[in-house]
Design an enzyme around this catalytic site. Sequence first.
Site, PDB file in Angstrom:
ATOM      1  N   SER A 168       0.842  -1.195   0.000  1.00 20.13           N
ATOM      2  CA  SER A 168       0.000   0.000   0.000  1.00 20.13           C
ATOM      3  C   SER A 168       0.871   1.235   0.000  1.00 20.13           C
ATOM      4  O   SER A 168       2.009   1.200   0.484  1.00 20.13           O
ATOM      5  CB  SER A 168      -0.900   0.002   1.238  1.00 20.13           C
ATOM      6  OG  SER A 168      -1.616   1.221   1.347  1.00 20.13           O
TER       7      SER A 168
ATOM      8  N   TYR B  92      -2.227  -1.116  10.177  1.00 20.76           N
ATOM      9  CA  TYR B  92      -2.220  -1.531   8.770  1.00 20.76           C
ATOM     10  C   TYR B  92      -1.023  -0.910   8.040  1.00 20.76           C
ATOM     11  O   TYR B  92      -0.286  -1.612   7.325  1.00 20.76           O
ATOM     12  CB  TYR B  92      -3.533  -1.103   8.115  1.00 20.76           C
ATOM     13  CG  TYR B  92      -3.562  -1.189   6.615  1.00 20.76           C
ATOM     14  CD1 TYR B  92      -3.918  -2.366   5.965  1.00 20.76           C
ATOM     15  CD2 TYR B  92      -3.263  -0.077   5.826  1.00 20.76           C
ATOM     16  CE1 TYR B  92      -3.964  -2.442   4.574  1.00 20.76           C
ATOM     17  CE2 TYR B  92      -3.296  -0.133   4.451  1.00 20.76           C
ATOM     18  CZ  TYR B  92      -3.654  -1.323   3.827  1.00 20.76           C
ATOM     19  OH  TYR B  92      -3.694  -1.384   2.459  1.00 20.76           O
TER      20      TYR B  92
END
Length: 273
Positions: A141, A164
């Site tokens: 990401s 995350y």
Amino acid sequence: MDTRTILITGATQGLGRGIALDLAARGHTLLLHGRDRGRLDAVVAEARVLGPVVRGYLADLADLDQVRALAARVRAAEPRLDALVNNAVAGGGAEPLRRELSAQGHELRFAVNHLAPYALVRGLLPLLTASAPARVVNVASIGQEEIDFDDVMLERGYEGLRAYCRSKLAMIMATFELAAALDGTGVTVNTLHPAHLMDTEGVRSYGLTPAVGVEEGVRPTVRLLVDPDLEGTTGRYFDRFTDTRAHDQAYDTGARARLMALTHRLLELPGLP
């Protein structure tokens, strides 16, 4: 490109399902992973309609024992493995202030997004190297946050999206380490940010508004798997189609060494030769 055998984790919905259906249409043999039997059977049936050989593998990647068992089942059942897509993900969560743990007691996002894919690659290395040239693609990401080695599991100030972002940076750092260790084996390891705020369950459950469809992330991910021009490319981070720079900590060799020492200890793995 010749037909390949490709394992995709988290293939039952969102980006994983999109990758699976794209590759099915290209005629590749697919090994699809999921943690829910009903959804796994559904995506296997959906992909088979497009014509290729498709097999399903059930496992919960929040349990490292199941990750190891998954690798063992694939090694025992499959004659070859040309590519692995580590796509399964634990996102920010619908209750981002609730700190969740894996089966082994590790912070859930660190376990699912970093420990599980690393353990799966290590478990599948004999099959990947025997099938070389082979490719590993880690779906990371653009959201990356520096890892605090005094609080890797975020026991203080927990928030799901922070966890995350740290776990995705850990995945990128491990990608670089694996690529260097596997240089010369014929197994390449790359990572990418596939697209920004895709229309997935994880994005919606955190409360974010999707910006693009899943297909926007499918195209750059499939490119890393099948583009002949990328044969031999390894140890790179891509923002969609662009080979670019990740978070600064990903290039800190001392930080990477600390992360890998911790990873090997938690997974009870020896270092790579």
